[in-house]
Scaffold this active site. Structure first.
Site, PDB file in Angstrom:
ATOM      1  N   HIS A  62      64.779  13.779 -26.620  1.00  0.00           N
ATOM      2  CA  HIS A  62      63.897  13.185 -27.631  1.00  0.00           C
ATOM      3  C   HIS A  62      63.614  14.091 -28.814  1.00  0.00           C
ATOM      4  O   HIS A  62      62.889  13.691 -29.722  1.00  0.00           O
ATOM      5  CB  HIS A  62      62.562  12.780 -27.004  1.00  0.00           C
ATOM      6  CG  HIS A  62      62.630  11.524 -26.216  1.00  0.00           C
ATOM      7  ND1 HIS A  62      62.445  10.284 -26.781  1.00  0.00           N
ATOM      8  CD2 HIS A  62      62.897  11.311 -24.911  1.00  0.00           C
ATOM      9  CE1 HIS A  62      62.575   9.359 -25.839  1.00  0.00           C
ATOM     10  NE2 HIS A  62      62.857   9.953 -24.699  1.00  0.00           N
TER      11      HIS A  62
ATOM     12  N   LYS B 189      51.012   7.385 -37.505  1.00  0.00           N
ATOM     13  CA  LYS B 189      51.817   8.066 -36.492  1.00  0.00           C
ATOM     14  C   LYS B 189      51.102   9.361 -36.134  1.00  0.00           C
ATOM     15  O   LYS B 189      50.134   9.737 -36.814  1.00  0.00           O
ATOM     16  CB  LYS B 189      53.224   8.353 -37.024  1.00  0.00           C
ATOM     17  CG  LYS B 189      53.234   9.026 -38.412  1.00  0.00           C
ATOM     18  CD  LYS B 189      54.635   9.250 -38.965  1.00  0.00           C
ATOM     19  CE  LYS B 189      55.354   8.012 -39.430  1.00  0.00           C
ATOM     20  NZ  LYS B 189      56.536   7.675 -38.668  1.00  0.00           N
ATOM     21  N   ARG B 190      51.568  10.051 -35.083  1.00  0.00           N
ATOM     22  CA  ARG B 190      50.977  11.337 -34.766  1.00  0.00           C
ATOM     23  C   ARG B 190      51.019  12.239 -35.993  1.00  0.00           C
ATOM     24  O   ARG B 190      51.946  12.165 -36.801  1.00  0.00           O
ATOM     25  CB  ARG B 190      51.734  12.009 -33.607  1.00  0.00           C
ATOM     26  CG  ARG B 190      51.344  11.491 -32.240  1.00  0.00           C
ATOM     27  CD  ARG B 190      49.881  11.697 -31.943  1.00  0.00           C
ATOM     28  NE  ARG B 190      49.607  13.078 -31.598  1.00  0.00           N
ATOM     29  CZ  ARG B 190      49.266  13.489 -30.396  1.00  0.00           C
ATOM     30  NH1 ARG B 190      49.115  12.624 -29.404  1.00  0.00           N
ATOM     31  NH2 ARG B 190      49.040  14.774 -30.150  1.00  0.00           N
TER      32      ARG B 190
ATOM     33  N   LYS C  59      56.478  15.319 -39.825  1.00  0.00           N
ATOM     34  CA  LYS C  59      56.366  13.922 -40.259  1.00  0.00           C
ATOM     35  C   LYS C  59      55.883  13.819 -41.713  1.00  0.00           C
ATOM     36  O   LYS C  59      55.940  12.762 -42.326  1.00  0.00           O
ATOM     37  CB  LYS C  59      55.447  13.144 -39.319  1.00  0.00           C
ATOM     38  CG  LYS C  59      56.045  12.948 -37.908  1.00  0.00           C
ATOM     39  CD  LYS C  59      55.052  12.233 -36.996  1.00  0.00           C
ATOM     40  CE  LYS C  59      55.571  12.041 -35.570  1.00  0.00           C
ATOM     41  NZ  LYS C  59      56.446  10.864 -35.426  1.00  0.00           N
TER      42      LYS C  59
ATOM     43  N   THR D 119      60.056   4.827 -33.919  1.00  0.00           N
ATOM     44  CA  THR D 119      60.053   3.415 -33.540  1.00  0.00           C
ATOM     45  C   THR D 119      59.033   2.664 -34.392  1.00  0.00           C
ATOM     46  O   THR D 119      59.137   1.453 -34.558  1.00  0.00           O
ATOM     47  CB  THR D 119      59.702   3.235 -32.046  1.00  0.00           C
ATOM     48  OG1 THR D 119      58.526   4.011 -31.757  1.00  0.00           O
ATOM     49  CG2 THR D 119      60.853   3.676 -31.158  1.00  0.00           C
TER      50      THR D 119
ATOM     51  N   LYS E  30      58.939  -1.318 -36.059  1.00  0.00           N
ATOM     52  CA  LYS E  30      57.831  -2.281 -35.971  1.00  0.00           C
ATOM     53  C   LYS E  30      57.460  -2.796 -37.361  1.00  0.00           C
ATOM     54  O   LYS E  30      57.188  -3.987 -37.553  1.00  0.00           O
ATOM     55  CB  LYS E  30      56.601  -1.628 -35.337  1.00  0.00           C
ATOM     56  CG  LYS E  30      56.803  -1.082 -33.933  1.00  0.00           C
ATOM     57  CD  LYS E  30      55.601  -0.193 -33.545  1.00  0.00           C
ATOM     58  CE  LYS E  30      55.914   0.671 -32.342  1.00  0.00           C
ATOM     59  NZ  LYS E  30      54.898   1.749 -32.161  1.00  0.00           N
TER      60      LYS E  30
HETATM   61  C1  PLP Z   1      55.032   3.068 -32.182  1.00  0.00           C
HETATM   62  C2  PLP Z   1      53.942   4.018 -31.930  1.00  0.00           C
HETATM   63  C3  PLP Z   1      54.139   5.382 -32.116  1.00  0.00           C
HETATM   64  C4  PLP Z   1      55.435   5.950 -32.641  1.00  0.00           C
HETATM   65  O1  PLP Z   1      55.397   5.922 -34.054  1.00  0.00           O
HETATM   66  P1  PLP Z   1      56.418   6.771 -34.947  1.00  0.00           P
HETATM   67  O2  PLP Z   1      56.102   6.326 -36.331  1.00  0.00           O
HETATM   68  O3  PLP Z   1      57.799   6.335 -34.533  1.00  0.00           O
HETATM   69  O4  PLP Z   1      56.153   8.190 -34.699  1.00  0.00           O
HETATM   70  C5  PLP Z   1      53.085   6.244 -31.866  1.00  0.00           C
HETATM   71  N1  PLP Z   1      51.890   5.781 -31.453  1.00  0.00           N
HETATM   72  C6  PLP Z   1      51.654   4.472 -31.285  1.00  0.00           C
HETATM   73  C7  PLP Z   1      50.300   4.029 -30.840  1.00  0.00           C
HETATM   74  C8  PLP Z   1      52.670   3.538 -31.501  1.00  0.00           C
HETATM   75  O5  PLP Z   1      52.423   2.240 -31.319  1.00  0.00           O
END
Ligand code: PLP
Length: 812
Positions: A356, A547-548, A553, A655, A659
Site C-alpha cells: 500500500h 482525506k487524512r 497529500k 480511493t 468516490k
Molecule cells: C475513502 C476514504 C478515505 C481515503 O481517502 P483518500 O482520499 O483516498 O486518501 C479515508 N477516509 C475515509 C473516511 C474515507 O471514506
C-alpha cells in the site's frame, strides 16, 4: 421471514424493543429504537447467513480470508437496508411508529476501526465479495476504541477517545464457542520426540484468549451474507488461576487487565510505522486467531489439512498481517508434522500480499530483539525461511553480497531489524500494488531485486469502491436519476453507467443533474451553517479536499493557493469570475507535528477569510471537524471539484478520488495513483491534471535541482504567499506560529510544493473559468459519472478472485 411487509417489520421492531431490549415502547429512546430496528434487520441477515453457509458447504467452496488490521466500516443500518432491498419498508415502518427515520439513521455511531484508505478498502471489498456471492471473510481486531474523535479548539486538533462499544451495537455477535488460545513470550527449547528427532518446543509462554465477534455482511440483493470476524483479547482464566491460587490476587488482576489491553485501541498513525510492543502483539494476535479459526473450520469438514491450500486463500492487507506466514509455518510443521518443504509450498500458495505504500517511513520493520522476546519460535522460523531463501539467491547470483543484503529479511546493524515487506514477498505467490503506476514503482523502485528474482509474482490490482455505499446510499437523488435514465443494472454492474454518454449533452438531463448537485450542496451548506455558523452560497464552486492530513497529500499546496487567491483579491483588487467555497476535513496522527500545524493554518485562514468583508460572498473556507465515513457520505455528493494533489509517486492509489468522480465532481490532480487511470477513463479533457510527473521528480532528485529559494526569488506571487505564512497575518494572537511551515518548505521540502504551485494556480484559474459555462461543466461532470465503471470494487474483487485467490461465485 423473507422480505417482510411494513406491518411485519413494525411487529419485529416492537418485539425487539420489548423482549430483546426490555424497553416499553412508550419509553424507548432514539437509541433503543435504533437497536430494535437494527436487530430486526439483523434477523433477516442471519437467515441469509445460514443459507449462505449451507450453500458454500454443499459446493465445497474455497474461501478467502482477508487479513486486515483495519476495517473502516462506518455506519451499517442504511447500507444493510439497501442491500436487503427493504430501505423503503423500514422507513415506512419507523415513521408509522412515530419516529423520524433520518434522525434514527444519525444515531448510529460509525465503526471507525481504521485510519483511512487502507481500512476503507477492506470494507468496500467485503461489500463486493458478498454482492458477487463469493465466500470471502474479513479477519481483524475488535478495537474497543476506534480512531480518535477530532475536535477543533482555537484552530487546533484535539483528540478525544472513540469509545464506540460503550453503546450496544446490533451488528456484532459474540461467539465465545469459537474462542482460541494464543501463546506469546516464553522461550524455545530443543527436545526429542520418541524417534529421536529434534523438536523445537516453545515453552513458558503466556496465553491470550481471542474471542470472535462477527459482523454479518450482506451483499446487494441479499442473496449472500458473509461475515467480518473481529477478535477481542481476553485473559485466560486457567492461566490467571495459577496466580490467583498462589495468592497474588492483585498481580492476577493486573495480568488480566494487560491481556485485555491488546484489543483496546486502534493505533492512529496512518502511513508511519509505530514500532511498539503492543502493536506487534496486535498484529500477531489477530493473524494467530485467524489461522486457528481457519484450521478449526477446515478440520471439521475435511478431518486433515492435506488439502488446506486448495480450500483457503489468505490476502495480507499490507504487511501488518505478515506474521501469518510464520504462524502458518509454525502450525503446519510444529503442530501438524508437515515437512518444511510441504508446509512452505502450502503457505506460499495460500498467501497473497498487497503493498500500500512506497513511503520509507511507512515500511514496517521490527527489531529482532523485540521479536525474540515476544515470539521466540516465530523468529527462529523467520531465520529459517531467510536462510533457505538466501541460499537460492546465492546460487543464482554467486558472490553478490549487496544483493543478499538487500533481499535478506534481516537488516543487519546495531539494532537488527526484521523487514516485514521482504517476509511478505518471500512468503506469497502474489504481490500486488493498488494502481497501475504504483505497481510499476513497486517493481522498479521499491523492490527491484525481488522483481528480478520472482517476476511472475508481481501484478497490479487497481483499487475500487463500492457503488452501493458511495453512490446508491450516499447520493440517493443521483442514484434515482441514473436508474430512471438507464435502469438499475448499474448498481451491480457499474460499467452500465456508460449508457449515460448519450445524454451528457442533453439539456433536460443536464438540468436534472445540476439540480441534484445543487440540492446536495444546499444540504451540506445547511449542515455547515448548523455546525460552524458560516453561511455558504450553494451556487459557488465547492472545491473539496477531504482525506487524512499528511504532507505528501499536500493540503498545504491547497492552502497556499487559497492564500494566493485571498491576497490577489484584497491586495491586487482581482475579482473572481465565480464565488468559491473551499472545504477541508481530515485527521492528523496525534504525534505528527507538521500535519497538526497545517490543520491549524487552514483553520486560521478560514477564520480570517470568513470574517473579511472584502471577500464576503466571494471566498469561504471551511474545515469540518471529525472526518469519518458518515461525514464523507455527506460531503462527497456536494463536490464540484475534487482535490487529489499528492506529490507524484507518493499516493499509492487513492480511493477518495474515485468516490468524487462517481458523484459528478471533476478532479484537479497530479499524475499519481489512480488519478492516472481516472484520466485514461474520463479523457484528458474531463480532468484537470497539472504538475510534475514521477519522471520529472526522479530527474530533479538525481540532479538535485529542486531549490525552494529559486521559486521564492523568481516568482513574486509565490514569495507573497510564503511571506504571509511566515508573518503573523494568519496567527495574530500567536506570533511565529507558522514559521515551522515556512522553514519546512524553504529548507527541507520532500514534497515539491513550490515546484508545483505555479502550475496549480494556473490550473485552478482554468477550472474557475470553465465552471462559468454550465452546459460545458455539466457535460464533463456527467461524463465523469458515465466513465467510472472501472472503479467499482466489484471489478477489483473479480480480478483478485480469478488471478490470486482462486475463489468463485457460489450462487444458488
Ligand atoms: C475513502 C476514504 C478515505 C481515503 O481517502 P483518500 O482520499 O483516498 O486518501 C479515508 N477516509 C475515509 C473516511 C474515507 O471514506
Amino acid at each position: 421471514m423473507s422480505k417482510p411487509d411494513t406491518q411485519a417489520f413494525i411487529d419485529a421492531i416492537r418485539q425487539h424493543l420489548s423482549y430483546s431490549l426490555g424497553v416499553q415502547p412508550a419509553q424507548a429512546s432514539l437509541h433503543d429504537l435504533f437497536m430494535a430496528v437494527g436487530l430486526a434487520t439483523r434477523n433477516l441477515m442471519l437467515d441469509k447467513l445460514f443459507l449462505t453457509e449451507q450453500r458454500y458447504a454443499e459446493q465445497n467452496a474455497k474461501r478467502l480470508c482477508y487479513l486486515s488490521m483495519e476495517f473502516l466500516v462506518g455506519r451499517s443500518l442504511a447500507n444493510n437496508l439497501y442491500n436487503l432491498g427493504i430501505y423503503d419498508i423500514c422507513r415506512q415502518a419507523v415513521q408509522t411508529l412515530g419516529m423520524d427515520f433520518d434522525e434514527l439513521l444519525e444515531v448510529e455511531l460509525d465503526a471507525a476501526l481504521g485510519n483511512g484508505g487502507l481500512g476503507r478498502l477492506a470494507a468496500c471489498f467485503l461489500d463486493s465479495l458478498a454482492t458477487l456471492d463469493m465466500p470471502g471473510y474479513g479477519y481483524g481486531i475488535n478495537y474497543e476504541y476506534g480512531l480518535f474523535k477530532q475536535d477543533i479548539i482555537d484552530g487546533k486538533q484535539v483528540e478525544k477517545p472513540d469509545h464506540w462499544l460503550i453503546r450496544d451495537t446490533p451488528w456484532l455477535i459474540e461467539r465465545r464457542d469459537y474462542a482460541c488460545f494464543i501463546p506469546l513470550y516464553g522461550r524455545v527449547v530443543q527436545t526429542r520426540d520418541r524417534a529421536g528427532k529434534m523438536l523445537p518446543t516453545w515453552i513458558d509462554w503466556k496465553v491470550l484468549v481471542g474471542v470472535p465477534h462477527d459482523m454479518p455482511i450482506v451483499g446487494y440483493n441479499g442473496n449472500t451474507v458473509n461475515y467480518l470476524r473481529l477478535y477481542s483479547a481476553m485473559s485466560s482464566d486457567e492461566f490467571d488461576m495459577n496466580l490467583f491460587n498462589s495468592g497474588d490476587y492483585i498481580k492476577a488482576v493486573e495480568q488480566k487487565i494487560s491481556s485485555e489491553n491488546i484489543s483496546k485501541v486502534l493505533y492512529p498513525s496512518d502511513q508511519v510505522r509505530v514500532g511498539k510492543e503492543l502493536r506487534l502483539i496486535q498484529e500477531y494476535f489477530f493473524v494467530a486467531c485467524a489461522v486457528r479459526d481457519v484450521i478449526r473450520i477446515h478440520r471439521e469438514k475435511y478431518q486433515d489439512l492435506n488439502n488446506l491450500a486448495d480450500k483457503v486463500a489468505f490476502q495480507l492487507n499490507d504487511t501488518h498481517p505478515a506474521l501469518a506466514i510464520a504462524e502458518l509455518m509454525r502450525t503446519l510443521t510444529d503442530e501438524y508434522d508437515f515437512s518444511w518443504k510441504k508446509a512452505w509450498e502450502m503457505t506460499v500458495s495460500m498467501c497473497g500480499y498487497t503493498n500500500h505504500t512506497l513511503l520509507p517511513e511507512a515500511l514496517e520493520k521490527w527489531s529482532v530483539a523485540l521479536l525474540e522476546h515476544v515470539l521466540p519460535r516465530h523468529l527462529q522460523i523467520i531465520y529459517e525461511i531467510n536462510h533457505r531463501f538466501l541460499q537460492q539467491v546465492a546460487n543464482q547470483y554467486p558472490s553478490d553480497i549487496g544483493r543478499l543484503q538487500r533481499m535478506s529479511i534481516i537488516e543487519e546493524g546495531d539494532d537488527k531489524q526484521v523487514r516485514m515487506a521482504n517476509l511478505a514477498i518471500i512468503g506469497s505467490h502474489s504481490i500486488n500494488g493498488v494502481a497501475a503506476i504504483h505497481s510499476e514503482l513497486v517493481k522498479t523502485n521499491l523492490v527491484p531485486d525481488f522483481y528480478e528474482f520472482f517476476p511472475e509474482r508481481f501484478n497490479n490490482k487497481t483499487n475500487g469502491v463500492t457503488p452501493r455505499r458511495w453512490l446508491l446510499n450516499a447520493n440517493p437523488q443521483l442514484a434515482s436519476l441514473l436508474t430512471e435514465t438507464i435502469g438499475e443494472q448499474w448498481i451491480t454492474d457499474l460499467s452500465q453507467l456508460s449508457a449515460l454518454e448519450v445524454v451528457s449533452e442533453d439539456s433536460a438531463f443536464q438540468d436534472c443533474f445540476l439540480r441534484i448537485k445543487r440540492a446536495n450542496k444546499q444540504r451540506l451548506a445547511t449542515l455547515i451553517a448548523e455546525e460552524i455558523r458560516v453561511i455558504l452560497n450553494p451556487d459557488a464552486l465547492f472545491d473539496i479536499q477531504i482525506k487524512r492530513l499528511h504532507e505528501y497529500k499536500r493540503q498545504l499546496l491547497n492552502a497556499m493557493h487559497i492564500i494566493h487567491q485571498y491576497l490577489s483579491i484584497v491586495e491586487d483588487g482581482v475579482m473572481l469570475p465565480h464565488p468559491k467555497v473551499y472545504i477541508f476535513a481530515g485527521k492528523a496522527a496525534p504525534g505528527y507535528f507538521m500535519a497538526k500545524l497545517i490543520i491549524n493554518l487552514i483553520n486560521n485562514i478560514a477564520d480570517i477569510v470568513n470574517h473579511d468583508p472584502r471577500v464576503k460572498g466571494m471566498l469561504s473556507v471551511i474545515f469540518m471537524r471529525d472526518y469519518k465515513v458518515s461525514l464523507a457520505e455527506k460531503i462527497i455528493p456536494a463536490a464540484d471539484l475534487s482535490e487529489q494533489i499528492s506529490t507524484a509517486g507518493m499516493e499509492a492509489s487513492g480511493t477518495g478520488n474515485m468516490k468524487f468522480s462517481m458523484n459528478g465532481a471533476l478532479t484537479i490532480g497530479t499524475l499519481d495513483g489512480a488519478n492516472v487511470e481516472i484520466r485514461e477513463e474520463v479523457g484528458a479533457e474531463n480532468i484537470y491534471i497539472f504538475g510534475l510527473t514521477v519522471a520529472d521528480i526522479e530527474k530533479m532528485q538525481r540532479i538535485g535541482t529542486y531549490k525552494s529559494w529559486d521559486y521564492y526569488h523568481h516568482n513574486p506571487l509565490i514569495r507573497r504567499v510564503m511571506d504571509a505564512i511566515n508573518s503573523d497575518r494568519f496567527c495574530p494572537r500567536e506570533s511565529g506560529l507558522f514559521k515551522p511551515i515556512f522553514d519546512a518548505i524553504m529548507f527541507n521540502d520532500r514534497y515539491y510544493h513550490l515546484a508545483d504551485l505555479d502550475a496549480y494556480i494556473q490550473t485552478q484559474a482554468q477550472v474557475l473559468t470553465d465552471f462559468g459555462s454550465k452546459p460545458y461543466w455539466a457535460k464533463k461532470a456527467i461524463l465523469n459519472v458515465a466513465r467510472m465503471g472501472k472503479f467499482s470494487s466489484d471489478r477489483t474483487i473479480k480480478e483478485y478472485a480469478q488471478a490470486v485467490w482462486g475463489i468463485e461465485t457460489a450462487k444458488k
